[in-house]
Write a protein that holds these residues in place. Structure first.
Motif, PDB file in Angstrom:
ATOM      1  N   ILE A 134     -56.619 -25.672 -13.733  1.00 44.44           N
ATOM      2  CA  ILE A 134     -55.828 -24.461 -13.506  1.00 44.44           C
ATOM      3  C   ILE A 134     -56.575 -23.580 -12.498  1.00 44.44           C
ATOM      4  O   ILE A 134     -57.783 -23.384 -12.603  1.00 44.44           O
ATOM      5  CB  ILE A 134     -55.563 -23.720 -14.840  1.00 44.44           C
ATOM      6  N   ASP A 135     -55.867 -23.109 -11.493  1.00 47.42           N
ATOM      7  CA  ASP A 135     -56.490 -22.317 -10.441  1.00 47.42           C
ATOM      8  C   ASP A 135     -56.860 -20.927 -10.963  1.00 47.42           C
ATOM      9  O   ASP A 135     -56.121 -20.350 -11.761  1.00 47.42           O
ATOM     10  CB  ASP A 135     -55.520 -22.176  -9.265  1.00 47.42           C
ATOM     11  N   SER A 153     -56.510 -18.169  -9.692  1.00 43.10           N
ATOM     12  CA  SER A 153     -55.479 -17.174  -9.360  1.00 43.10           C
ATOM     13  C   SER A 153     -54.250 -17.287 -10.258  1.00 43.10           C
ATOM     14  O   SER A 153     -53.387 -16.412 -10.254  1.00 43.10           O
ATOM     15  CB  SER A 153     -55.054 -17.321  -7.900  1.00 43.10           C
ATOM     16  N   ASN A 154     -54.172 -18.362 -11.036  1.00 37.83           N
ATOM     17  CA  ASN A 154     -53.049 -18.548 -11.954  1.00 37.83           C
ATOM     18  C   ASN A 154     -53.111 -17.498 -13.060  1.00 37.83           C
ATOM     19  O   ASN A 154     -54.168 -17.266 -13.651  1.00 37.83           O
ATOM     20  CB  ASN A 154     -53.107 -19.955 -12.553  1.00 37.83           C
ATOM     21  N   GLU A 155     -51.995 -16.878 -13.361  1.00 44.63           N
ATOM     22  CA  GLU A 155     -51.963 -15.810 -14.356  1.00 44.63           C
ATOM     23  C   GLU A 155     -52.385 -16.270 -15.743  1.00 44.63           C
ATOM     24  O   GLU A 155     -52.748 -15.449 -16.588  1.00 44.63           O
ATOM     25  CB  GLU A 155     -50.573 -15.183 -14.419  1.00 44.63           C
ATOM     26  N   GLN A 156     -52.334 -17.573 -16.008  1.00 50.14           N
ATOM     27  CA  GLN A 156     -52.731 -18.092 -17.314  1.00 50.14           C
ATOM     28  C   GLN A 156     -54.187 -18.569 -17.356  1.00 50.14           C
ATOM     29  O   GLN A 156     -54.662 -18.998 -18.413  1.00 50.14           O
ATOM     30  CB  GLN A 156     -51.804 -19.240 -17.730  1.00 50.14           C
ATOM     31  N   SER A 157     -54.880 -18.471 -16.237  1.00 45.57           N
ATOM     32  CA  SER A 157     -56.287 -18.873 -16.241  1.00 45.57           C
ATOM     33  C   SER A 157     -57.120 -17.797 -16.919  1.00 45.57           C
ATOM     34  O   SER A 157     -56.758 -16.611 -16.948  1.00 45.57           O
ATOM     35  CB  SER A 157     -56.795 -19.098 -14.814  1.00 45.57           C
ATOM     36  N   TYR A 183     -58.375 -15.217 -14.382  1.00 38.84           N
ATOM     37  CA  TYR A 183     -57.391 -14.155 -14.129  1.00 38.84           C
ATOM     38  C   TYR A 183     -57.408 -13.157 -15.285  1.00 38.84           C
ATOM     39  O   TYR A 183     -57.382 -11.938 -15.074  1.00 38.84           O
ATOM     40  CB  TYR A 183     -56.006 -14.764 -13.972  1.00 38.84           C
ATOM     41  N   TYR A 196     -65.426 -23.262 -14.165  1.00 38.60           N
ATOM     42  CA  TYR A 196     -64.300 -23.722 -13.347  1.00 38.60           C
ATOM     43  C   TYR A 196     -64.310 -25.240 -13.299  1.00 38.60           C
ATOM     44  O   TYR A 196     -65.329 -25.856 -13.002  1.00 38.60           O
ATOM     45  CB  TYR A 196     -64.412 -23.152 -11.929  1.00 38.60           C
ATOM     46  N   PHE A 246     -47.515 -19.363 -22.296  1.00 38.78           N
ATOM     47  CA  PHE A 246     -46.852 -20.157 -21.264  1.00 38.78           C
ATOM     48  C   PHE A 246     -45.347 -20.189 -21.531  1.00 38.78           C
ATOM     49  O   PHE A 246     -44.889 -19.837 -22.622  1.00 38.78           O
ATOM     50  CB  PHE A 246     -47.408 -21.587 -21.264  1.00 38.78           C
ATOM     51  N   GLU A 295     -46.462 -26.865 -20.601  1.00 42.48           N
ATOM     52  CA  GLU A 295     -47.247 -26.301 -19.508  1.00 42.48           C
ATOM     53  C   GLU A 295     -48.689 -25.990 -19.911  1.00 42.48           C
ATOM     54  O   GLU A 295     -49.530 -25.738 -19.053  1.00 42.48           O
ATOM     55  CB  GLU A 295     -46.582 -25.020 -18.996  1.00 42.48           C
TER      56      GLU A 295
END
Length: 240
Positions: A72-73, A75-79, A82, A103, A168, A173
């Motif tokens: 998961i990046d 910048s992803n809101e679920q990371s 973030y 990471y 999610f 997901e």
């Protein structure tokens, strides 16, 4: 283990934040271990407010985090990266170079080895904040016959995937793997602050406090081995 029984989530967050604030006032160069999830959000809000009021500063603070989803990046809101910026880092004076986040863009143990090196160089934390999974997991160390000592890529259990699916759009997901500190690394802190709120945490809390045994099928039972643990628990989680 020192148990602090609180009226509700708000009271739990307040009492836990008072503990952290007092520590930071004595040691501005504090080394933190941070957690994500719903449990510490109230605590983080109170720390943000305390800095705005001039009680504390994160200027000299340093941090590491417990875990992150694999693949998961940031910048992803679920990371979890973030999450930490949204709920704490972007609102306090902590320096970017003092933030250490795990990471793992893919399921490869080399990323766990890299984070082990980060943790070794970081050294012992002053405070490690922990949530408590309904199944008794700490970080992403899930109930199992054996647990990892050091940071590793971990396959998440169905119960944890189900619990995290609320963040999610649907359960499909939710990432199936996570990079997580091992138990030895979780415990490498002078003080552990454990936050438990809500009826779904009651069974885990009850077992931690009342059972005589310590075993890997209930990872949180190992908290009883640490010499300085504070369990902040609300009445729902304590009484059921």
């Amino acid at each position: 283990m020192k148990v602090v029984i609180c009226k509700d989530y708000e009271d739990m967050s307040k009492k836990a934040s008072e503990f952290v604030i007092n520590y930071m006032m004595e040691k501005p160069q504090i080394k933190f271990g941070f957690a994500t999830g719903s449990s510490p959000i109230g605590l983080y809000k109170n720390l943000i407010a305390a800095q705005k009021e001039g009680e504390i500063s994160f200027k000299y603070a340093k941090s590491v985090n417990l875990d992150e989803y694999v693949g998961i990046d940031p910048s992803n809101e679920q990371s979890y990266s973030y999450f930490m910026h949204e709920n704490l880092f972007d609102h306090v004076a902590i320096k970017k170079e003092n933030i250490n986040l795990p990471y793992a863009p893919e399921n490869d143990e080399k990323y766990a080895l890299e984070y082990r090196k980060v943790l070794d160089e970081f050294g012992q934390r002053d405070i490690q904040i922990l949530g408590l999974g309904p199944n008794g997991h700490i970080a992403f160390n899930e109930p199992a016959e054996k647990l990892n000592r050091r940071a590793s890529i971990i396959k998440l259990t169905e119960s944890t995937i189900e619990a995290n699916s609320r963040f999610f759009e649907n359960e499909d997901e939710v990432p199936k793997y996570a990079l997580s500190m091992g138990v030895e690394e979780v415990f490498n802190a002078k003080t552990l602050i454990v936050l438990a709120s809500g009826k779904n945490k009651h069974e885990a809390v009850k077992r931690i406090l009342n059972e005589e045994s310590i075993y890997t099928e209930l990872p949180a039972s190992l908290l009883n081995l640490h010499p300085n643990v504070y369990l902040f628990v609300d009445e729902e989680a304590y009484n059921g």
